[in-house]
Design a protein around this motif. Structure first.
Motif, PDB file in Angstrom:
ATOM      1  N   VAL A  42       0.806  -0.953  -0.017  1.00  0.00           N
ATOM      2  CA  VAL A  42      -0.258  -0.090  -0.226  1.00  0.00           C
ATOM      3  C   VAL A  42       1.403   1.275  -0.085  1.00  0.00           C
ATOM      4  O   VAL A  42       0.836   2.123  -0.672  1.00  0.00           O
ATOM      5  CB  VAL A  42      -1.262  -0.223   1.240  1.00  0.00           C
ATOM      6  CG1 VAL A  42      -0.980   1.580   1.165  1.00  0.00           C
ATOM      7  CG2 VAL A  42      -1.948  -1.541   1.100  1.00  0.00           C
ATOM      8  N   ILE A  43       1.834   1.305   0.880  1.00  0.00           N
ATOM      9  CA  ILE A  43       3.135   2.170   1.173  1.00  0.00           C
ATOM     10  C   ILE A  43       3.302   2.525  -0.718  1.00  0.00           C
ATOM     11  O   ILE A  43       3.401   3.509  -0.964  1.00  0.00           O
ATOM     12  CB  ILE A  43       4.188   1.684   2.561  1.00  0.00           C
ATOM     13  CG1 ILE A  43       3.398   1.797   3.435  1.00  0.00           C
ATOM     14  CG2 ILE A  43       5.136   3.267   1.513  1.00  0.00           C
ATOM     15  CD1 ILE A  43       4.073   1.630   4.295  1.00  0.00           C
ATOM     16  N   GLN A  44       4.015   1.508  -0.758  1.00  0.00           N
ATOM     17  CA  GLN A  44       5.018   1.699  -2.372  1.00  0.00           C
ATOM     18  C   GLN A  44       3.536   1.954  -3.610  1.00  0.00           C
ATOM     19  O   GLN A  44       3.600   3.233  -4.203  1.00  0.00           O
ATOM     20  CB  GLN A  44       4.859   0.601  -3.107  1.00  0.00           C
ATOM     21  CG  GLN A  44       4.725   0.312  -4.379  1.00  0.00           C
ATOM     22  CD  GLN A  44       6.319  -1.498  -4.551  1.00  0.00           C
ATOM     23  OE1 GLN A  44       6.697  -2.168  -3.798  1.00  0.00           O
ATOM     24  NE2 GLN A  44       5.224  -1.476  -5.899  1.00  0.00           N
ATOM     25  N   ARG A  72      10.444  -5.223  -0.925  1.00  0.00           N
ATOM     26  CA  ARG A  72      10.159  -3.727  -1.631  1.00  0.00           C
ATOM     27  C   ARG A  72      10.577  -2.556  -1.563  1.00  0.00           C
ATOM     28  O   ARG A  72      10.353  -1.534  -0.738  1.00  0.00           O
ATOM     29  CB  ARG A  72       8.358  -3.578  -0.355  1.00  0.00           C
ATOM     30  CG  ARG A  72       7.813  -4.662  -0.432  1.00  0.00           C
ATOM     31  CD  ARG A  72       6.588  -4.368  -1.750  1.00  0.00           C
ATOM     32  NE  ARG A  72       5.978  -5.847  -1.593  1.00  0.00           N
ATOM     33  CZ  ARG A  72       4.540  -6.049  -2.191  1.00  0.00           C
ATOM     34  NH1 ARG A  72       4.852  -4.925  -3.201  1.00  0.00           N
ATOM     35  NH2 ARG A  72       4.275  -6.703  -2.238  1.00  0.00           N
ATOM     36  N   PRO A  73      11.925  -2.891  -2.852  1.00  0.00           N
ATOM     37  CA  PRO A  73      12.806  -1.935  -3.114  1.00  0.00           C
ATOM     38  C   PRO A  73      12.044  -0.672  -3.107  1.00  0.00           C
ATOM     39  O   PRO A  73      12.206   0.455  -2.788  1.00  0.00           O
ATOM     40  CB  PRO A  73      13.862  -1.928  -3.871  1.00  0.00           C
ATOM     41  CG  PRO A  73      12.743  -3.552  -4.501  1.00  0.00           C
ATOM     42  CD  PRO A  73      12.002  -3.778  -3.442  1.00  0.00           C
ATOM     43  N   LEU A  74      10.715  -0.358  -4.028  1.00  0.00           N
ATOM     44  CA  LEU A  74       9.977   1.098  -4.263  1.00  0.00           C
ATOM     45  C   LEU A  74       9.676   1.716  -3.088  1.00  0.00           C
ATOM     46  O   LEU A  74       9.383   2.642  -2.461  1.00  0.00           O
ATOM     47  CB  LEU A  74       9.114   0.413  -4.980  1.00  0.00           C
ATOM     48  CG  LEU A  74       9.158   0.209  -6.735  1.00  0.00           C
ATOM     49  CD1 LEU A  74       8.527  -0.512  -7.767  1.00  0.00           C
ATOM     50  CD2 LEU A  74      10.472   1.155  -7.039  1.00  0.00           C
ATOM     51  N   ALA A  75       9.245   0.505  -2.093  1.00  0.00           N
ATOM     52  CA  ALA A  75       8.810   0.478  -0.865  1.00  0.00           C
ATOM     53  C   ALA A  75       9.631   1.031   0.061  1.00  0.00           C
ATOM     54  O   ALA A  75       9.049   2.791   0.807  1.00  0.00           O
ATOM     55  CB  ALA A  75       7.455  -0.008   0.078  1.00  0.00           C
ATOM     56  N   LEU A  76      10.372   0.940   0.396  1.00  0.00           N
ATOM     57  CA  LEU A  76      11.961   1.266   0.701  1.00  0.00           C
ATOM     58  C   LEU A  76      12.419   2.768   0.486  1.00  0.00           C
ATOM     59  O   LEU A  76      12.013   4.096   1.029  1.00  0.00           O
ATOM     60  CB  LEU A  76      12.605   0.816   0.422  1.00  0.00           C
ATOM     61  CG  LEU A  76      13.112  -0.180   1.503  1.00  0.00           C
ATOM     62  CD1 LEU A  76      14.288  -0.933   1.062  1.00  0.00           C
ATOM     63  CD2 LEU A  76      13.018  -0.742   3.417  1.00  0.00           C
ATOM     64  N   LEU A  77      12.110   3.061  -0.740  1.00  0.00           N
ATOM     65  CA  LEU A  77      11.985   4.184  -1.420  1.00  0.00           C
ATOM     66  C   LEU A  77      10.880   5.706  -1.258  1.00  0.00           C
ATOM     67  O   LEU A  77      11.647   6.844  -0.773  1.00  0.00           O
ATOM     68  CB  LEU A  77      11.924   4.516  -2.695  1.00  0.00           C
ATOM     69  CG  LEU A  77      13.420   4.521  -3.730  1.00  0.00           C
ATOM     70  CD1 LEU A  77      12.796   3.918  -5.802  1.00  0.00           C
ATOM     71  CD2 LEU A  77      14.227   5.057  -3.012  1.00  0.00           C
TER      72      LEU A  77
END
Length: 488
Positions: free
Chosen positions: A9-11, A41-46
């Motif tokens: 969801v964050i992503q 979830r690298p995109l969520a990390l961003l």
């Protein structure tokens, strides 16, 4: 708790949901979320890195960056293109750490641009670009005497940023230049550049940049024969339809500064008039501008001791964040407070420091906007010596006062409102701000019953009939149809 679903969801919404949560809740979630799930979830990390920056949680931001770097190096399922995109977007987010160092940001923006083959995932085009500030120039003017270099760097830097963010914040450099012209008293040039900025951002969803335009437009309306595109009431109604609390908070700050300048305390939005900024989740980079605006409100309320008491901590904050223009405003506001308390020596010393800093960029408007507090101090400093910059400030200040008097004399209400008394007009203005009868009563120190009687008289005089909701709607339509400006 399904950690992966939460990260998905964050992503997906690029952190929109996170903005409604407290930093403590998100930090607690990250403390218990397994590292391997985060790395999946690298995109969520961003997205989380960017949110940590806006919350000023820099150690956690750097911790997440390390997780992302490890993921890029270790995850064999990532294509080479996606590795570059993730690395480039990481560079983009890390540039925020030097967000008002345009030259430094430009290096990372170029670096990111050379790697990325897609727009950034962690930044939505329609998201806020100014971190809640109503002014681009206040955020990006770092040191006295560097304005021209900063404007040139913005022009060079922003195209690279737009390329990798799909145009996020487009028009910022145009607004910054318009604000610079205004600060130097070049009102015609400021109007031309402001109209150019409005046209450039039309229909592209850059509401935070449009709000910066509105802030400049209202200040320009006090200095020149210039009318903003929309009245304050119309603009507020427009923003209410967009259901974005952050934009309404910025607009409240704009209105607070404007009404403080023209001496209309009653119209200052309650969060500023009642000094409840602690109730609002302002982002850290925009907070100094909110403090500056609150200071102007304190001056209008004659809370001079409060302005002086706050100055040391606010100036330290500005120095730490390299906000030279905000610091200039605060020093002038503090000088005004000293002057009104009869402490002329302290006021003159602060003014001399402020003048030395401001003359390097020809920034005269912060002095002009506080002319009513400092006119005697300016006259005193001019005795016995020639100071061209201070002479210009005094000339502009006198015109500022004349313009204010002229605005007070202009008809600001529809003809049909001429039957209303001053108290009824006052209540009408508060109704237009969507205040309840109870809130209006509290503001005006009246009973709720008395306010209701006044409102019934207003409806009767304006021949507005129907149920309560219909009558309020018709009243607002009256105001929208006319060139009504909630000012005097």
């Amino acid at each position: 708790l399904n950690y992966d679903a939460a990260l998905a969801v964050i992503q997906k919404d690029a952190g929109i949901l996170l903005a409604s949560l407290s930093p403590e809740k998100v930090l607690a979630f990250l403390d218990v979320c397994p590292t391997e799930i985060l790395k999946n979830r690298p995109l969520a990390l961003l997205v989380l890195m960017r949110r940590m920056f806006t919350w000023h949680q820099i150690p956690k931001m750097l911790e997440l960056k390390q997780l992302l770097t490890d993921t890029i190096a270790e995850d064999n399922t990532l294509s080479e293109d996606e590795r570059k995109n993730l690395s480039g977007e990481c560079d983009l987010i890390m540039s925020f750490l030097m967000y008002n160092d345009i030259t430094g940001m430009s290096v990372l923006h170029r670096q990111a641009s050379s790697k990325m083959t897609r727009p950034a995932i962690s930044i939505r085009k329609t998201g806020s670009w100014t971190f809640g500030s109503p002014s681009v120039l206040m955020m990006f003017h770092r040191r006295s005497g560097t304005l021209d270099a900063e404007l040139a760097a913005m022009n060079e830097c922003m195209p690279h940023y737009y390329k990798i963010t799909n145009g996020h914040g487009q028009g910022a450099e145009r607004v910054m230049r318009a604000e610079a012209e205004f600060m130097q008293g070049n009102f015609v040039d400021a109007q031309i550049r402001l109209e150019d900025a409005y046209e450039h951002i039309a229909q592209n969803g850059q509401e935070s940049i449009a709000l910066c335009c509105d802030f400049l437009a209202l200040r320009l309306s006090l200095c020149a024969k210039f009318s903003p595109r929309k009245t304050i009431l119309q603009r507020r109604e427009e923003l209410l339809q967009k259901h974005n609390t952050a934009w309404l908070n910025i607009f409240d700050s704009i209105c607070a500064y404007y009404y403080a300048l023209i001496g209309q305390e009653i119209l200052i939005p309650a969060v500023f008039r009642e000094h409840r900024l602690g109730d609002v989740n302002f982002l850290a980079p925009g907070k100094p501008m909110m403090e500056l605006i609150e200071n102007q409100v304190y001056l209008e309320q004659k809370e001079y001791v409060k302005v002086i008491g706050r100055s040391e901590s606010l100036l330290a904050l500005c120095e730490n964040m390299h906000y030279a223009l905000v610091a200039l405003h605060i020093r002038i506001q503090t000088a005004a407070a000293y002057e009104k308390l009869g402490k002329t020596r302290e006021a003159r010393e602060l003014l001399k420091l402020s003048l030395e800093a401001a003359v390097q960029d020809d920034f005269l408007m912060p002095f002009v906007e506080n002319y009513r507090y400092l006119s005697e101090a300016y006259a005193s400093l001019l005795i016995g010596g020639k100071n061209e910059f201070l002479t210009r400030i005094t000339e502009f200040g006198k015109r500022w006062e004349e313009q204010g008097r002229a605005l007070c004399c202009e008809k600001k209400y529809p003809d049909v409102f001429q039957t209303l008394t001053r108290r009824e007009l006052e209540i009408t203005e508060l109704m237009a701000q969507h205040l309840s009868n109870r809130e209006i009563a509290a503001k005006l120190f009246l009973s709720e019953g008395t306010v209701k009687q006044y409102i019934n008289q207003i409806y009767s005089k304006l021949q507005i009939a129907g149920d309560t909701r219909t009558k309020r709607k018709l009243l607002l339509e009256y105001l929208r149809e006319e060139k009504y400006f909630l000012t005097f």
